[in-house]
Motif scaffolding. Structure first.
Motif, PDB file in Angstrom:
ATOM      1  N   LEU A 114       0.959  -1.028  -0.089  1.00 30.98           N
ATOM      2  CA  LEU A 114      -0.148  -0.052   0.124  1.00 30.98           C
ATOM      3  C   LEU A 114       0.996   1.375  -0.167  1.00 30.98           C
ATOM      4  O   LEU A 114       0.713   2.166  -0.778  1.00 30.98           O
ATOM      5  CB  LEU A 114      -0.939  -0.060   1.104  1.00 30.98           C
ATOM      6  CG  LEU A 114      -1.841   1.170   1.233  1.00 30.98           C
ATOM      7  CD1 LEU A 114      -2.812   1.434   0.293  1.00 30.98           C
ATOM      8  CD2 LEU A 114      -2.737   1.051   2.683  1.00 30.98           C
ATOM      9  N   GLN A 115       1.818   1.215   0.813  1.00 32.59           N
ATOM     10  CA  GLN A 115       2.891   2.560   0.930  1.00 32.59           C
ATOM     11  C   GLN A 115       3.359   2.793  -0.464  1.00 32.59           C
ATOM     12  O   GLN A 115       3.504   3.940  -0.978  1.00 32.59           O
ATOM     13  CB  GLN A 115       3.801   2.070   1.836  1.00 32.59           C
ATOM     14  CG  GLN A 115       4.896   3.192   2.201  1.00 32.59           C
ATOM     15  CD  GLN A 115       5.981   2.908   3.518  1.00 32.59           C
ATOM     16  OE1 GLN A 115       6.572   1.806   3.039  1.00 32.59           O
ATOM     17  NE2 GLN A 115       5.992   3.686   4.378  1.00 32.59           N
ATOM     18  N   ALA A 116       3.991   1.515  -1.256  1.00 33.13           N
ATOM     19  CA  ALA A 116       4.405   1.764  -2.353  1.00 33.13           C
ATOM     20  C   ALA A 116       3.486   2.251  -3.675  1.00 33.13           C
ATOM     21  O   ALA A 116       3.848   3.335  -4.321  1.00 33.13           O
ATOM     22  CB  ALA A 116       5.138   0.465  -2.840  1.00 33.13           C
ATOM     23  N   ARG A 117       2.471   1.749  -3.509  1.00 34.65           N
ATOM     24  CA  ARG A 117       1.167   2.350  -4.547  1.00 34.65           C
ATOM     25  C   ARG A 117       0.978   3.821  -4.195  1.00 34.65           C
ATOM     26  O   ARG A 117       0.871   4.507  -5.035  1.00 34.65           O
ATOM     27  CB  ARG A 117       0.106   1.496  -4.326  1.00 34.65           C
ATOM     28  CG  ARG A 117       0.003  -0.071  -4.888  1.00 34.65           C
ATOM     29  CD  ARG A 117       0.446   0.103  -6.491  1.00 34.65           C
ATOM     30  NE  ARG A 117      -0.992   0.234  -7.214  1.00 34.65           N
ATOM     31  CZ  ARG A 117      -0.938   1.379  -8.136  1.00 34.65           C
ATOM     32  NH1 ARG A 117       0.017   1.905  -8.452  1.00 34.65           N
ATOM     33  NH2 ARG A 117      -2.301   1.461  -8.710  1.00 34.65           N
ATOM     34  N   LEU A 118       1.037   4.217  -3.181  1.00 38.45           N
ATOM     35  CA  LEU A 118       0.329   5.476  -2.785  1.00 38.45           C
ATOM     36  C   LEU A 118       1.638   6.467  -3.067  1.00 38.45           C
ATOM     37  O   LEU A 118       1.356   7.503  -3.560  1.00 38.45           O
ATOM     38  CB  LEU A 118       0.088   6.092  -1.330  1.00 38.45           C
ATOM     39  CG  LEU A 118      -1.080   4.871  -0.878  1.00 38.45           C
ATOM     40  CD1 LEU A 118      -1.467   5.189   0.529  1.00 38.45           C
ATOM     41  CD2 LEU A 118      -2.147   4.972  -1.688  1.00 38.45           C
TER      42      LEU A 118
ATOM     43  N   ASP B   2       4.155   1.449  13.651  1.00 41.19           N
ATOM     44  CA  ASP B   2       4.399   2.251  12.776  1.00 41.19           C
ATOM     45  C   ASP B   2       3.446   2.131  11.443  1.00 41.19           C
ATOM     46  O   ASP B   2       3.051   1.010  11.082  1.00 41.19           O
ATOM     47  CB  ASP B   2       5.787   1.625  12.054  1.00 41.19           C
ATOM     48  CG  ASP B   2       6.986   2.002  13.016  1.00 41.19           C
ATOM     49  OD1 ASP B   2       6.737   2.790  13.885  1.00 41.19           O
ATOM     50  OD2 ASP B   2       7.991   1.199  12.851  1.00 41.19           O
ATOM     51  N   ALA B   3       3.107   3.450  10.988  1.00 42.85           N
ATOM     52  CA  ALA B   3       1.845   3.391  10.038  1.00 42.85           C
ATOM     53  C   ALA B   3       2.834   3.625   8.601  1.00 42.85           C
ATOM     54  O   ALA B   3       3.730   3.265   8.536  1.00 42.85           O
ATOM     55  CB  ALA B   3       0.897   4.443  10.352  1.00 42.85           C
ATOM     56  N   LEU B   4       1.913   4.203   7.832  1.00 42.28           N
ATOM     57  CA  LEU B   4       2.380   4.345   6.449  1.00 42.28           C
ATOM     58  C   LEU B   4       3.614   5.508   6.112  1.00 42.28           C
ATOM     59  O   LEU B   4       4.490   5.243   5.499  1.00 42.28           O
ATOM     60  CB  LEU B   4       1.221   4.789   5.349  1.00 42.28           C
ATOM     61  CG  LEU B   4       0.247   3.601   5.196  1.00 42.28           C
ATOM     62  CD1 LEU B   4      -0.984   4.190   4.554  1.00 42.28           C
ATOM     63  CD2 LEU B   4       0.944   2.540   4.244  1.00 42.28           C
ATOM     64  N   GLY B   5       3.720   6.350   7.237  1.00 39.99           N
ATOM     65  CA  GLY B   5       4.731   7.176   7.419  1.00 39.99           C
ATOM     66  C   GLY B   5       4.621   8.124   6.284  1.00 39.99           C
ATOM     67  O   GLY B   5       5.868   8.711   5.618  1.00 39.99           O
ATOM     68  N   LEU B   6       3.463   8.685   5.418  1.00 39.98           N
ATOM     69  CA  LEU B   6       3.264   9.207   4.378  1.00 39.98           C
ATOM     70  C   LEU B   6       3.426  10.927   4.617  1.00 39.98           C
ATOM     71  O   LEU B   6       3.768  11.564   3.761  1.00 39.98           O
ATOM     72  CB  LEU B   6       1.804   9.233   3.665  1.00 39.98           C
ATOM     73  CG  LEU B   6       2.009   7.586   3.110  1.00 39.98           C
ATOM     74  CD1 LEU B   6       0.541   7.277   2.516  1.00 39.98           C
ATOM     75  CD2 LEU B   6       3.014   7.274   2.133  1.00 39.98           C
ATOM     76  N   LEU B   7       2.947  11.192   5.893  1.00 39.91           N
ATOM     77  CA  LEU B   7       2.923  12.547   6.347  1.00 39.91           C
ATOM     78  C   LEU B   7       3.900  12.659   7.491  1.00 39.91           C
ATOM     79  O   LEU B   7       4.075  11.689   8.355  1.00 39.91           O
ATOM     80  CB  LEU B   7       1.588  12.981   6.958  1.00 39.91           C
ATOM     81  CG  LEU B   7       0.337  12.773   5.905  1.00 39.91           C
ATOM     82  CD1 LEU B   7      -1.118  12.987   6.571  1.00 39.91           C
ATOM     83  CD2 LEU B   7       0.482  13.686   4.708  1.00 39.91           C
TER      84      LEU B   7
END
Length: 236
Positions: A112-116, A151-156
């Motif tokens: 999911l992290q990579a796709r986003l 640890d979450a997606l770390g996008l923000l």
């Protein structure tokens, strides 16, 4: 932390506001944002007593007036492949600990992290918004299950606190306020926390974070007084 300029996120505090049906207040904006007619729904934070099928159908019913088809990730034999092939992804609310644990156990968090990171449109509400931050340490949910870690997606470059509530001066409740809980978090943790009030959301595009809706958000930083942020661009 620099924002990936490919990210396209809608980080929504809640799916339902007072006096409105499920997703009704935000669905037109979701449609304008995703710009596609097929959405992959992640129901892993499902509320107690609601099946993946029923939860997905609720989302499908809410978005069908806009001509959007919703498929649940649980319907696919290979969920990772479904993520890779999705045109847009929506993750619903429920329990953030359960959502994160399920994504971890199925090996989907990194996918999911990579796709986003590649720029696929992502819409999260409540728990689905929690996981866009650095960790889930500022969720409002009870730890009904134990993920591998927080640890979450770390996008923000901050944590999310959805459904942020201001203290009610008329309340007779003497327990901890949301602000007290976030201050407790900062006793042991460094990352900023953004409290998003109901009916507001973050729009992340082209490397910028915009606060949308009619309400301010409250930014908490360790060792500093909280700051009220007005709708518009948020700088870190």
């Amino acid at each position: 932390m620099e924002i990936n300029n490919k990210l396209r996120l809608m980080v929504i505090s809640t799916s339902t506001v007072y006096g409105s049906d499920f997703l009704a207040y935000i669905r037109d904006r979701i449609a304008d944002f995703i710009q596609v007619k097929d959405v992959l729904f992640i129901p892993y934070a499902r509320p107690s007593g609601v099946s993946y099928e029923d939860y997905t159908q609720r989302v499908a019913d809410a978005l069908s007036p806009l001509g959007i088809k919703v498929s649940g990730i649980h319907e696919f034999e290979n969920p990772g492949k479904a993520l890779i092939e999705a045109s847009a992804i929506l993750t619903g609310g429920g329990n953030t600990f359960l959502l994160l644990k399920t994504l971890q156990e199925q090996g989907l968090l990194s996918v999911l992290q990579a796709r986003l990171g590649d720029g696929i449109p992502y819409v999260g509400t409540s728990a689905g918004s929690n996981i866009t931050g650095l960790t889930i340490g500022t969720t409002n949910d009870m730890p009904i299950v134990l993920p591998i870690d927080f640890d979450a997606l770390g996008l923000l470059p901050f944590n999310i606190n959805p459904h942020y509530l201001d203290p009610d001066p008329q309340s007779t409740h003497k327990g901890e306020t949301r602000e007290t809980r976030i201050n407790e978090f900062h006793f042991y943790n460094e990352q900023p926390v953004l409290g998003i009030r109901e009916g507001s959301w973050l729009l992340v595009e082209e490397g910028e974070i915009q606060l949308k809706g009619n309400l301010q958000a409250r930014l908490f930083q360790k060792g500093k007084a909280p700051i009220e942020l007005s709708p518009g661009k948020i700088d870190f």
